[in-house]
Write a protein that holds these residues in place. Structure first.
Motif, PDB file in Angstrom:
ATOM      1  N   VAL A  92       8.199 -13.267  -9.814  1.00 32.40           N
ATOM      2  CA  VAL A  92       8.001 -13.354 -11.256  1.00 32.40           C
ATOM      3  C   VAL A  92       8.683 -12.166 -11.911  1.00 32.40           C
ATOM      4  O   VAL A  92       8.967 -11.165 -11.275  1.00 32.40           O
ATOM      5  N   GLY A  93       8.923 -12.294 -13.192  1.00 30.08           N
ATOM      6  CA  GLY A  93       9.527 -11.218 -13.953  1.00 30.08           C
ATOM      7  C   GLY A  93       8.512 -10.128 -14.251  1.00 30.08           C
ATOM      8  O   GLY A  93       7.305 -10.272 -14.018  1.00 30.08           O
ATOM      9  N   LEU A  94       8.984  -9.016 -14.810  1.00 30.02           N
ATOM     10  CA  LEU A  94       8.119  -7.876 -15.056  1.00 30.02           C
ATOM     11  C   LEU A  94       7.074  -8.171 -16.127  1.00 30.02           C
ATOM     12  O   LEU A  94       5.896  -7.842 -15.972  1.00 30.02           O
ATOM     13  N   LYS A  95       7.486  -8.823 -17.214  1.00 32.33           N
ATOM     14  CA  LYS A  95       6.524  -9.160 -18.277  1.00 32.33           C
ATOM     15  C   LYS A  95       5.462 -10.124 -17.759  1.00 32.33           C
ATOM     16  O   LYS A  95       4.271  -9.975 -18.048  1.00 32.33           O
ATOM     17  N   GLN A  96       5.906 -11.080 -16.973  1.00 32.67           N
ATOM     18  CA  GLN A  96       4.967 -12.052 -16.417  1.00 32.67           C
ATOM     19  C   GLN A  96       4.028 -11.379 -15.409  1.00 32.67           C
ATOM     20  O   GLN A  96       2.847 -11.716 -15.335  1.00 32.67           O
ATOM     21  N   LEU A  97       4.521 -10.395 -14.675  1.00 34.20           N
ATOM     22  CA  LEU A  97       3.694  -9.662 -13.721  1.00 34.20           C
ATOM     23  C   LEU A  97       2.591  -8.900 -14.437  1.00 34.20           C
ATOM     24  O   LEU A  97       1.425  -8.919 -14.024  1.00 34.20           O
ATOM     25  N   PHE A  98       2.937  -8.238 -15.556  1.00 34.07           N
ATOM     26  CA  PHE A  98       1.920  -7.513 -16.312  1.00 34.07           C
ATOM     27  C   PHE A  98       0.896  -8.453 -16.944  1.00 34.07           C
ATOM     28  O   PHE A  98      -0.293  -8.136 -16.998  1.00 34.07           O
ATOM     29  N   SER A  99       1.343  -9.610 -17.391  1.00 35.29           N
ATOM     30  CA  SER A  99       0.386 -10.549 -17.973  1.00 35.29           C
ATOM     31  C   SER A  99      -0.553 -11.103 -16.897  1.00 35.29           C
ATOM     32  O   SER A  99      -1.744 -11.312 -17.152  1.00 35.29           O
ATOM     33  N   LEU A 100      -0.036 -11.325 -15.671  1.00 35.08           N
ATOM     34  CA  LEU A 100      -0.889 -11.773 -14.571  1.00 35.08           C
ATOM     35  C   LEU A 100      -1.902 -10.691 -14.184  1.00 35.08           C
ATOM     36  O   LEU A 100      -3.064 -10.985 -13.909  1.00 35.08           O
ATOM     37  N   ALA A 101      -1.465  -9.427 -14.186  1.00 35.22           N
ATOM     38  CA  ALA A 101      -2.377  -8.336 -13.851  1.00 35.22           C
ATOM     39  C   ALA A 101      -3.442  -8.174 -14.932  1.00 35.22           C
ATOM     40  O   ALA A 101      -4.597  -7.875 -14.630  1.00 35.22           O
ATOM     41  N   LYS A 102      -3.057  -8.379 -16.185  1.00 35.28           N
ATOM     42  CA  LYS A 102      -4.009  -8.246 -17.297  1.00 35.28           C
ATOM     43  C   LYS A 102      -5.087  -9.311 -17.202  1.00 35.28           C
ATOM     44  O   LYS A 102      -6.261  -9.063 -17.511  1.00 35.28           O
ATOM     45  N   ASN A 103      -4.749 -10.498 -16.746  1.00 34.16           N
ATOM     46  CA  ASN A 103      -5.704 -11.603 -16.640  1.00 34.16           C
ATOM     47  C   ASN A 103      -6.417 -11.632 -15.285  1.00 34.16           C
ATOM     48  O   ASN A 103      -7.115 -12.602 -14.987  1.00 34.16           O
ATOM     49  N   ASN A 104      -6.224 -10.573 -14.464  1.00 34.66           N
ATOM     50  CA  ASN A 104      -6.830 -10.474 -13.131  1.00 34.66           C
ATOM     51  C   ASN A 104      -6.496 -11.683 -12.256  1.00 34.66           C
ATOM     52  O   ASN A 104      -7.348 -12.235 -11.570  1.00 34.66           O
ATOM     53  N   LEU A 105      -5.247 -12.103 -12.260  1.00 36.07           N
ATOM     54  CA  LEU A 105      -4.823 -13.248 -11.469  1.00 36.07           C
ATOM     55  C   LEU A 105      -4.044 -12.845 -10.209  1.00 36.07           C
ATOM     56  O   LEU A 105      -3.570 -13.707  -9.480  1.00 36.07           O
ATOM     57  N   ILE A 106      -3.931 -11.556  -9.965  1.00 36.18           N
ATOM     58  CA  ILE A 106      -3.195 -11.081  -8.799  1.00 36.18           C
ATOM     59  C   ILE A 106      -4.196 -10.768  -7.701  1.00 36.18           C
ATOM     60  O   ILE A 106      -5.158 -10.040  -7.902  1.00 36.18           O
ATOM     61  N   GLU A 107      -3.970 -11.344  -6.520  1.00 39.17           N
ATOM     62  CA  GLU A 107      -4.866 -11.117  -5.387  1.00 39.17           C
ATOM     63  C   GLU A 107      -4.286 -10.017  -4.508  1.00 39.17           C
ATOM     64  O   GLU A 107      -3.144 -10.102  -4.062  1.00 39.17           O
ATOM     65  N   HIS A 108      -5.056  -8.968  -4.263  1.00 38.51           N
ATOM     66  CA  HIS A 108      -4.624  -7.857  -3.414  1.00 38.51           C
ATOM     67  C   HIS A 108      -5.067  -8.148  -1.989  1.00 38.51           C
ATOM     68  O   HIS A 108      -6.252  -8.283  -1.717  1.00 38.51           O
ATOM     69  N   THR A 109      -4.122  -8.268  -1.079  1.00 42.17           N
ATOM     70  CA  THR A 109      -4.459  -8.574   0.307  1.00 42.17           C
ATOM     71  C   THR A 109      -4.530  -7.317   1.169  1.00 42.17           C
ATOM     72  O   THR A 109      -5.057  -7.353   2.264  1.00 42.17           O
ATOM     73  N   ARG A 110      -3.996  -6.191   0.685  1.00 44.59           N
ATOM     74  CA  ARG A 110      -4.065  -4.934   1.424  1.00 44.59           C
ATOM     75  C   ARG A 110      -3.934  -3.781   0.437  1.00 44.59           C
ATOM     76  O   ARG A 110      -3.559  -3.985  -0.716  1.00 44.59           O
ATOM     77  N   ALA A 111      -4.240  -2.593   0.902  1.00 49.80           N
ATOM     78  CA  ALA A 111      -4.180  -1.418   0.039  1.00 49.80           C
ATOM     79  C   ALA A 111      -2.728  -1.105  -0.303  1.00 49.80           C
ATOM     80  O   ALA A 111      -1.822  -1.273   0.506  1.00 49.80           O
ATOM     81  N   ILE A 112      -2.516  -0.626  -1.502  1.00 51.12           N
ATOM     82  CA  ILE A 112      -1.184  -0.263  -1.958  1.00 51.12           C
ATOM     83  C   ILE A 112      -0.986   1.233  -1.710  1.00 51.12           C
ATOM     84  O   ILE A 112      -1.701   2.051  -2.272  1.00 51.12           O
ATOM     85  N   PRO A 113      -0.019   1.625  -0.859  1.00 52.74           N
ATOM     86  CA  PRO A 113       0.203   3.069  -0.612  1.00 52.74           C
ATOM     87  C   PRO A 113       0.913   3.697  -1.788  1.00 52.74           C
ATOM     88  O   PRO A 113       1.839   3.118  -2.357  1.00 52.74           O
ATOM     89  N   TYR A 114       0.484   4.880  -2.152  1.00 54.45           N
ATOM     90  CA  TYR A 114       1.102   5.588  -3.276  1.00 54.45           C
ATOM     91  C   TYR A 114       2.078   6.606  -2.790  1.00 54.45           C
ATOM     92  O   TYR A 114       1.894   7.347  -1.941  1.00 54.45           O
TER      93      TYR A 114
END
Length: 110
Positions: free
Chosen positions: A88-110
Motif C-alpha cells: 500500500v502507499g504511504l497515505k493509505q498505510l497511515f489511514s490503516l494504522a489510524k483505524n487500527n487495521l494493521i495486525e502486528h505479528t512480531r515486535a518491530i526492532p528500533y
C-alpha cells in the motif's frame, strides 16, 4: 574521586603512554643504517625471483547465449509472473494504522 582527580589521572596516563612510545622508538627499536639507502625505499629480507606470467589464449567457443544474441533473442531467465503481497502507499498505510487495521505479528526492532 572528583572530576578533577579523574581528569588529572587520565592526563598522567596519557603522558606516560606517549613517553613509553617515544622511549621505545628512540632507544629500543632497531636503528636503520645510514648508508646510501634512501629513506623512502622499502627493503625486504626475503628474496624472490620474479616470474613472468604469460596469458594463454584459448580459442573462443560459441555458447548458447552468443547464438541467442545473434538471433536477436533476449538472454536471461524469466521468473514467471510477479505477484505482490498487497503493498500500500504511504497515505493509505497511515489511514490503516489510524483505524487500527494493521495486525502486528512480531515486535518491530528500533
Amino acid at each position: 574521586m572528583s572530576w578533577t582527580n579523574f581528569l588529572i589521572l587520565i592526563f598522567i596516563i596519557y603522558i606516560l603512554y606517549y613517553a613509553l612510545i617515544l622511549f621505545f622508538d628512540l632507544f629500543i627499536s632497531p636503528k636503520a643504517t645510514t648508508g646510501d639507502i634512501a629513506e623512502d625505499e622499502l627493503f625486504f629480507s626475503q628474496t624472490f625471483a620474479p616470474e613472468l606470467i604469460t596469458p594463454v589464449e584459448e580459442p573462443e567457443a560459441s555458447t548458447v547465449s552468443d547464438e541467442a544474441d545473434a538471433r536477436g533473442l533476449k538472454a536471461g531467465l524469466s521468473s514467471g509472473t510477479i505477484s505482490s503481497s498487497g503493498g500500500v502507499g504511504l497515505k493509505q498505510l497511515f489511514s490503516l494504522a489510524k483505524n487500527n487495521l494493521i495486525e502486528h505479528t512480531r515486535a518491530i526492532p528500533y
